[in-house]
Write an enzyme that holds these catalytic residues in place. Structure first.
Site, PDB file in Angstrom:
ATOM      1  N   ASP A 133       1.098   3.550  -5.482  1.00  0.00           N
ATOM      2  CA  ASP A 133       0.759   2.125  -5.477  1.00  0.00           C
ATOM      3  C   ASP A 133       1.488   1.361  -4.369  1.00  0.00           C
ATOM      4  O   ASP A 133       2.594   1.735  -3.983  1.00  0.00           O
ATOM      5  CB  ASP A 133       1.126   1.538  -6.847  1.00  0.00           C
ATOM      6  CG  ASP A 133       0.434   0.211  -7.096  1.00  0.00           C
ATOM      7  OD1 ASP A 133      -0.468  -0.162  -6.322  1.00  0.00           O
ATOM      8  OD2 ASP A 133       0.800  -0.452  -8.079  1.00  0.00           O
ATOM      9  N   ILE A 157       0.882   1.798 -16.837  1.00  0.00           N
ATOM     10  CA  ILE A 157       0.342   3.154 -16.721  1.00  0.00           C
ATOM     11  C   ILE A 157      -1.040   3.177 -16.051  1.00  0.00           C
ATOM     12  O   ILE A 157      -1.453   4.190 -15.479  1.00  0.00           O
ATOM     13  CB  ILE A 157       0.348   3.873 -18.112  1.00  0.00           C
ATOM     14  CG1 ILE A 157       0.057   5.365 -18.005  1.00  0.00           C
ATOM     15  CG2 ILE A 157      -0.595   3.234 -19.095  1.00  0.00           C
ATOM     16  CD1 ILE A 157       1.204   6.202 -17.544  1.00  0.00           C
ATOM     17  N   ASN A 170     -11.524   1.876  -9.511  1.00  0.00           N
ATOM     18  CA  ASN A 170     -11.392   1.506  -8.090  1.00  0.00           C
ATOM     19  C   ASN A 170     -12.729   1.276  -7.386  1.00  0.00           C
ATOM     20  O   ASN A 170     -12.765   0.742  -6.271  1.00  0.00           O
ATOM     21  CB  ASN A 170     -10.561   2.539  -7.322  1.00  0.00           C
ATOM     22  CG  ASN A 170      -9.076   2.459  -7.597  1.00  0.00           C
ATOM     23  OD1 ASN A 170      -8.359   3.455  -7.528  1.00  0.00           O
ATOM     24  ND2 ASN A 170      -8.579   1.267  -7.912  1.00  0.00           N
ATOM     25  N   SER A 198      -9.122   5.650  -8.975  1.00  0.00           N
ATOM     26  CA  SER A 198      -9.389   5.579 -10.413  1.00  0.00           C
ATOM     27  C   SER A 198     -10.864   5.277 -10.682  1.00  0.00           C
ATOM     28  O   SER A 198     -11.601   4.857  -9.781  1.00  0.00           O
ATOM     29  CB  SER A 198      -8.517   4.490 -11.049  1.00  0.00           C
ATOM     30  OG  SER A 198      -9.050   3.220 -10.767  1.00  0.00           O
TER      31      SER A 198
HETATM   32  C1  FPP Z   1      -3.060   1.832  -4.785  1.00  0.00           C
HETATM   33  O1  FPP Z   1      -2.515   0.873  -3.912  1.00  0.00           O
HETATM   34  C2  FPP Z   1      -3.659   2.900  -3.994  1.00  0.00           C
HETATM   35  C3  FPP Z   1      -4.960   3.316  -4.097  1.00  0.00           C
HETATM   36  C4  FPP Z   1      -5.914   2.698  -5.040  1.00  0.00           C
HETATM   37  C5  FPP Z   1      -5.499   4.373  -3.214  1.00  0.00           C
HETATM   38  C6  FPP Z   1      -4.543   5.492  -2.910  1.00  0.00           C
HETATM   39  C7  FPP Z   1      -5.174   6.405  -1.944  1.00  0.00           C
HETATM   40  C8  FPP Z   1      -4.543   7.047  -0.938  1.00  0.00           C
HETATM   41  C9  FPP Z   1      -3.089   6.977  -0.714  1.00  0.00           C
HETATM   42  C10 FPP Z   1      -5.315   7.929  -0.011  1.00  0.00           C
HETATM   43  C11 FPP Z   1      -5.931   9.046  -0.768  1.00  0.00           C
HETATM   44  C12 FPP Z   1      -6.074  10.250   0.029  1.00  0.00           C
HETATM   45  C13 FPP Z   1      -5.268  11.323  -0.018  1.00  0.00           C
HETATM   46  C14 FPP Z   1      -5.589  12.437   0.849  1.00  0.00           C
HETATM   47  C15 FPP Z   1      -4.061  11.434  -0.889  1.00  0.00           C
HETATM   48  P1  FPP Z   1      -3.176  -0.565  -3.829  1.00  0.00           P
HETATM   49  O2  FPP Z   1      -4.249  -0.522  -2.820  1.00  0.00           O
HETATM   50  O3  FPP Z   1      -3.621  -1.005  -5.184  1.00  0.00           O
HETATM   51  O4  FPP Z   1      -1.972  -1.432  -3.320  1.00  0.00           O
HETATM   52  P2  FPP Z   1      -1.677  -2.967  -3.651  1.00  0.00           P
HETATM   53  O5  FPP Z   1      -1.394  -3.024  -5.140  1.00  0.00           O
HETATM   54  O6  FPP Z   1      -0.474  -3.250  -2.832  1.00  0.00           O
HETATM   55  O7  FPP Z   1      -2.882  -3.760  -3.256  1.00  0.00           O
END
Ligand code: FPP
Length: 242
Positions: free
Chosen positions: A25, A196, A73, A70
């Site tokens: 996150d 969670i 998402n 998720s």
């Molecule tokens: C949450 O941070 C992150 C996600 C919903 C996406 C995570 C995906 C990756 C790191 C790339 C996936 C690919 C691989 C190969 C592992 P957020 O966007 O909700 O952050 P914020 O709460 O600061 O907005």
């Protein structure tokens, strides 16, 4: 697993968690702080995942499970969803080439039927290669994953495949995406959020939690060390008493 088995596991926990799970996150906030688009945060987050997966393999963690996308998402913008899918595609393409050399089995957990056909084909290929690798290190990428969805699907599959039988915890576990894997010993959530978010709801029953304010793209191997150090101080009783 019976209580005595759990106690045995608790003894081993003093050394190292067998299974670490991470909610990756803070990518969006990391990008915003730098005046970059959210997609740049996810790209940086994918790099962090590469570094952390290699480190976990090197120190002997057997399972690393990360929350990449998720079931909720899909509500994000088309650009953001396709950038995360693009990062996943690139990662799986690399994995097809490098998994055997790197000695890490990659698995995707979640409802993959909603993903694009080319990604589904990459997942099929990584599963095939993964099944032939002789390694103790496994990285699970949770994609289109939701804990509640996983439990509902498991119950539906059990009802279809074993109608009229008794549903027990062990039986249900066999129908989860994590069938055959140990439950996570340690769940890490960076970025300051303390919840969670529908991640590993069944499997986290006795997990230890570690929260840190560090944003995922800034997360380092030192942060893993700190989480493990904290984990070692925990007294895991699994509902029992001393
Ligand atoms: C949450 O941070 C992150 C996600 C919903 C996406 C995570 C995906 C990756 C790191 C790339 C996936 C690919 C691989 C190969 C592992 P957020 O966007 O909700 O952050 P914020 O709460 O600061 O907005």
């Amino acid at each position: 697993m019976g209580i005595f088995d759990n106690k045995k596991t608790a003894g081993q926990d003093l050394l190292l968690p067998r299974h670490i799970a991470i909610i990756m996150d803070g990518n969006g906030r990391w990008a915003k702080k730098r005046g970059l688009p959210r997609t740049a945060g996810h790209a940086a987050g994918a790099e962090t995942f590469r570094r952390i997966a290699t480190y976990c393999r090197d120190i002997g963690v057997e399972y690393l499970t990360v929350y990449a996308f998720s079931t909720e998402n899909w509500k994000r913008s088309v650009q953001e969803v396709s950038s995360i899918m693009g990062l996943l595609r690139r990662y799986l393409e690399e994995a097809v080439d490098s998994m055997t050399r790197e000695r890490v089995r990659i698995k995707v957990l979640g409802d993959t039927s909603a993903l694009s056909p080319d990604i589904q084909e990459l997942i099929r290929r990584t599963e095939e290669i993964g099944s032939k690798i002789d390694t103790k290190a496994q990285a699970n990428l949770c994609v289109n994953y939701g804990g509640r969805d996983e439990i509902v699907r498991a119950v539906r599959r059990w009802a279809a495949e074993e109608p009229g039988t008794q549903l027990t915890e062990d039986v249900l576990s066999k129908y989860l995406y994590t069938a055959g894997m140990p439950d996570p010993d340690l769940i890490i959530r960076p970025s300051g959020e303390i919840r969670i978010s529908n991640f590993l709801l069944w499997q986290s029953a006795y997990s230890e939690f570690y929260f840190t304010d560090v944003l995922w793209p800034d997360f380092t191997t030192g942060d893993i060390d700190r989480a493990i150090e904290e984990f070692r101080k925990r007294d895991r009783r699994y509902g029992g008493a001393k």
